[in-house]
Design an enzyme around this catalytic site. Sequence first.
Site: not given
Ligand code: UGA
Length: 419
Positions: A118, A197, A253, A256
Site C-alpha cells: 500500500t 485500495k 491497515c 494507516k
Molecule cells: C483491513 C480490510 O478489512 C481489508 O480489506 C484490507 O485488505 C486490509 O485492511 C489491508 O489493507 O491490508 P484488517 O486490517 O485485517 O483488514 O482488519 P479488519 O477486519 O478490517 O478490522 C479492522 C479493525 O476494525 C479491527 O480492529 C476490528 O476490531 C475493527 N472493526 C471491524 C470494528 O470495530 N467494527 C466492525 O464492525 C468491524
Amino acid sequence: MNVAVFGCGYVGLTCAVGLAELGHTVVGVDIDEKKLALLKEGKSPLFEEGLEATMQRQMTAGQLTFTHDGESAIQKSDVVMCAVSLPGERTDFGAVMQVAQLFARLADGKKLFVNKSTVPVGSAEKIGEIIAPSQIVANPEFLQEGTALRNFLHPERVVVGLNDDDENVKEKMKELYCYDEEIPFVFTSLRNAELIKYASNVFLATKISFANELANLCEATGGDVQEVVRGMGFDSRIGSDFLQAGIGFGGSCLPKSVQTLLDNGKDLDCDLPLFEAVKQVNESRVDTLFSRLEQTLGSLQDKKIAVWGATFKPNTNDIREAPSLKVLQKLIDARAQICVFDPVASLDGLDVATADDLYAGLQDAEALLILTEWDVFKNPDFVKMKSLMNQPLVVDGRNIFDPAVMKDQGFQYVSVGRA
Ligand code: UGA
C-alpha cells in the site's frame, strides 16, 4: 509461471502460499534471517487460518521455497510481486522503491513488476519510470487478517491498475490469478487502482466510525446500537458488515489508510472533513471506554483490573495499532494492577502481567475489561467469574454479552451504545 514474492509478512506470505496453491512456482524473498529460518522449517510466523498447513504442503511439493537472495529470485522469475514494508514507515513506499531499483537493474523488459504494497497515490507511476521498459501493475490486496488465505483463493474482485491498456499484461495477470470467470477483474489506471485500495479501507473505517457515533446517540436516547444496526443491515444498500460499535478500529491497515489519505489531502490542499471525522471518532473510543471504568471505580491506583483480549481483532496474533494497547497504557498510567489474558497474543515488552486462561486473572479483580471479541470469551462460567472477582463489574468494549443475561447473572455490566 515463476513468481518471486518480495516480503514474507501478512500480505507477501499469504500471496506466496496462495500463488503456489494456484499452481505457480513461487519463491518468497525476505531480508529477515530469523523469519526465513522459521519459514524454511515450514513454520508460519503468522497465526492465520490454514496458512501453515498449505505452506507445508506446497513446500513438500516443491512449489514454494524461501530465500534472502533477491537477485537470483528476480532473475529466475516471470513475475515479481512486491509486498514489502518497513517497520515504522508511514507508508511502504521506501521499501518498495528498494525492490524496484533492484528489479530495474536485473529485469529484461519482459518481466512484470506487480505492486501489492500500500503506497501513496502516484507511486506506481514513479516505479514505472524506474523500471521501464518493464511493465508495472498496481494490484492492491484486500485480504483480511484471520481469513487471509481464504480471501486470496476466493477474492470478491481483483483490481489491476495498468500504465496503458496492454492486452499482454492483462492476459498475464489473468494467468497469474487463474480464477474462474465469476471473479471480476477491474482493469483500470495505476492511480485508480491505488485509490480503490484507500477508498475501500476508508469506507470500511467510515462504517465503523458511523456505528460508534450512533452508539453515542443510542446511549443518549435510550436505544440499543446492536438492535439499531441489525435493523439497518437488512437493507442491501447498507449491509450488515462493519457496523459493530466498540472501542474502534485498529490494526496495521485501516488507521494507516485513513491517515495516508488525510496526508495526501493536506499535501494537495484538498479538504477531507469526513475522513478527518472518521479518525476523530475512532480516537475518542478508548477515552470513552476508559472514562466509564473510572466513573464506576473512581481512582484505579493499586486496583486489580483483569483484561480479556489484546489483539486488534479475533483470530489473529497481531497487536499492531490495537486499541487494547492504548487502554493498557492508560491503565499503566493510572497505576492499576493489570492482568491480561489473550488466547494467542504475545505481550512481551509491555509492563503488564499475563494470565494463562480466562479465569486466572480474575482473582480479586475489581473489574474485567473486554477488549477483543474472541469466541472463547463468549460462554464463560459466570458463577466462577463472580466467585473470583472482588466485585462483579464487567466493562465490555466489544458488546459480546447480552445485558439482560448479565443482569440475571448478577453483574454490573457496562457495554457500548446500550442504555
Ligand atoms: C483491513 C480490510 O478489512 C481489508 O480489506 C484490507 O485488505 C486490509 O485492511 C489491508 O489493507 O491490508 P484488517 O486490517 O485485517 O483488514 O482488519 P479488519 O477486519 O478490517 O478490522 C479492522 C479493525 O476494525 C479491527 O480492529 C476490528 O476490531 C475493527 N472493526 C471491524 C470494528 O470495530 N467494527 C466492525 O464492525 C468491524
